[in-house]
Design an enzyme around this catalytic site. Sequence first.
Site, PDB file in Angstrom:
ATOM      1  N   LYS A 273      22.378  47.119 -99.147  1.00 47.40           N
ATOM      2  CA  LYS A 273      23.649  46.470 -98.776  1.00 47.40           C
ATOM      3  C   LYS A 273      23.854  45.162 -99.555  1.00 47.40           C
ATOM      4  CE  LYS A 273      24.331  49.980 -96.270  1.00 47.40           C
ATOM      5  NZ  LYS A 273      24.293  50.302 -94.866  1.00 47.40           N
TER       6      LYS A 273
HETATM    7  C1  LIG Z   1      24.131  51.422 -93.717  1.00 47.33           C
HETATM    8  C2  LIG Z   1      25.197  51.778 -92.764  1.00 47.33           C
HETATM    9  C3  LIG Z   1      24.993  51.751 -91.375  1.00 47.33           C
HETATM   10  C4  LIG Z   1      23.663  51.528 -90.760  1.00 47.33           C
HETATM   11  O1  LIG Z   1      23.051  50.361 -91.138  1.00 47.33           O
HETATM   12  P1  LIG Z   1      21.508  50.117 -90.807  1.00 47.33           P
HETATM   13  O2  LIG Z   1      21.367  48.625 -90.945  1.00 47.33           O
HETATM   14  O3  LIG Z   1      20.721  50.859 -91.840  1.00 47.33           O
HETATM   15  O4  LIG Z   1      21.242  50.579 -89.436  1.00 47.33           O
HETATM   16  C5  LIG Z   1      26.074  51.980 -90.545  1.00 47.33           C
HETATM   17  N1  LIG Z   1      27.285  52.259 -91.038  1.00 47.33           N
HETATM   18  C6  LIG Z   1      27.516  52.329 -92.355  1.00 47.33           C
HETATM   19  C7  LIG Z   1      28.892  52.619 -92.841  1.00 47.33           C
HETATM   20  C8  LIG Z   1      26.475  52.109 -93.267  1.00 47.33           C
HETATM   21  O5  LIG Z   1      26.698  52.206 -94.582  1.00 47.33           O
END
Ligand SMILES: *Cc1c(COP(=O)(O)O)cnc(C)c1O
Length: 390
Positions: A192
């Site tokens: 991210k």
């Molecule tokens: C990565 C992601 C999540 C989950 O995030 P985590 O921190 O890995 O639990 C939820 N929604 C979207 C759209 C994502 O890309």
Amino acid sequence: MTAKHPVRPKDRFLVFGMPPIEDEEIAEVVATLKSGWIGSGPRVSRFESEFKRYKGAEHAVALNSCTAALHLSMLAAGVKPGDEVITTPMTFCATVNAILHAGGMPILADIDPVTMNIDPEEVRRKVTPRTRAIVPVHFAGRPCAMDELMAIAREHGLKVIEDCAHAIEAEYHGQKAGMIGDLGCFSFYVTKNVVTGEGGMVLARSEKDAARIKILGLHGMSKDAWKRFGDEGYRHYQVVECGYKYNMMDLQAAIGIHQLARVEKYWERRSQIWRRYTEELARLPVVLPAAAEPDTRHGYHLFTLRVDEKNSGISRDRFLDAMTAQNIGVGVHYLSIPEHPYYQGALGWKPEQFPNAMTVGRSTVSIPISARLDDADVGDVIEAIKRVLS
Ligand SMILES: *Cc1c(COP(=O)(O)O)cnc(C)c1O
């Protein structure tokens, strides 16, 4: 389709979504380890404060993932067994799973094929007397049509929980992503825009929601339970709800504090890469992402190409293999949710029920856009795409 002369040497595979990690967070992690306090403590509080300052928010709770943030947001929003929660089929499975974990029934509303975001008209068609909440996902960092979605929510008394996993930096009509609805959920997963390894954050409009999420995230223990081993003497804690183990650790916050300080620098770098891709890939037989809408700020988390046999002369899956053979890591965001066997079996969903998400999901490819890429890396990606499509 393997080229005789791969663009990148074999030992330099470009890993998709590799985060930039710099000396400050490495030193902070070491300092945290040496401090003896590696669990939830002062660095988590500091990360929450700095995140609030960055967003201009009043209430933030750090957790160990965005999935946890989404789950607890459902509970704070009052989602109960039998309640319906409307979301998009073009998302990561965690968005839908969080609704199910809370006992809710996810209801999908198809996307707009150009923005790849949930289509407010489809949302409107899916509202029933059982609808409790809407979960828009700001896909790839592009803010959803929040004016329309908030109007629907107001009309029907629905909660809005924004999935901002791609969209820390995004803004919509002067408002910041995650602060338009009732609750906003952020991810600091390794790929991210800001990373902590694993990690998440909730922004809450109301203090009450934030307090409930804080309690539910640490076993249901009453406020400030983490202080119980501090230097102010032993304190008894009380369990006031049956909570979860979702707290963030100081070890994670140590990374996040320094990552967050560079969030705009990284955004700037990704926006440069975005512009270069937009210019240099413009004449190729693939569909590029639409430009950001006026009066919005795109988070530039993903750069997606639409590849299909008819226009591109190569299938999406063969394109993925050919890029990998050129030493370029690629991703798919996402096969639409109803492509997965669990949802077909448990909920009876079929991809054809959401044709826009199905079509996008079967033709989309994400190419690297991490702030870690240098200009030569970006050039290698462009060259690889040109070779694969030639
Ligand atoms: C990565 C992601 C999540 C989950 O995030 P985590 O921190 O890995 O639990 C939820 N929604 C979207 C759209 C994502 O890309």
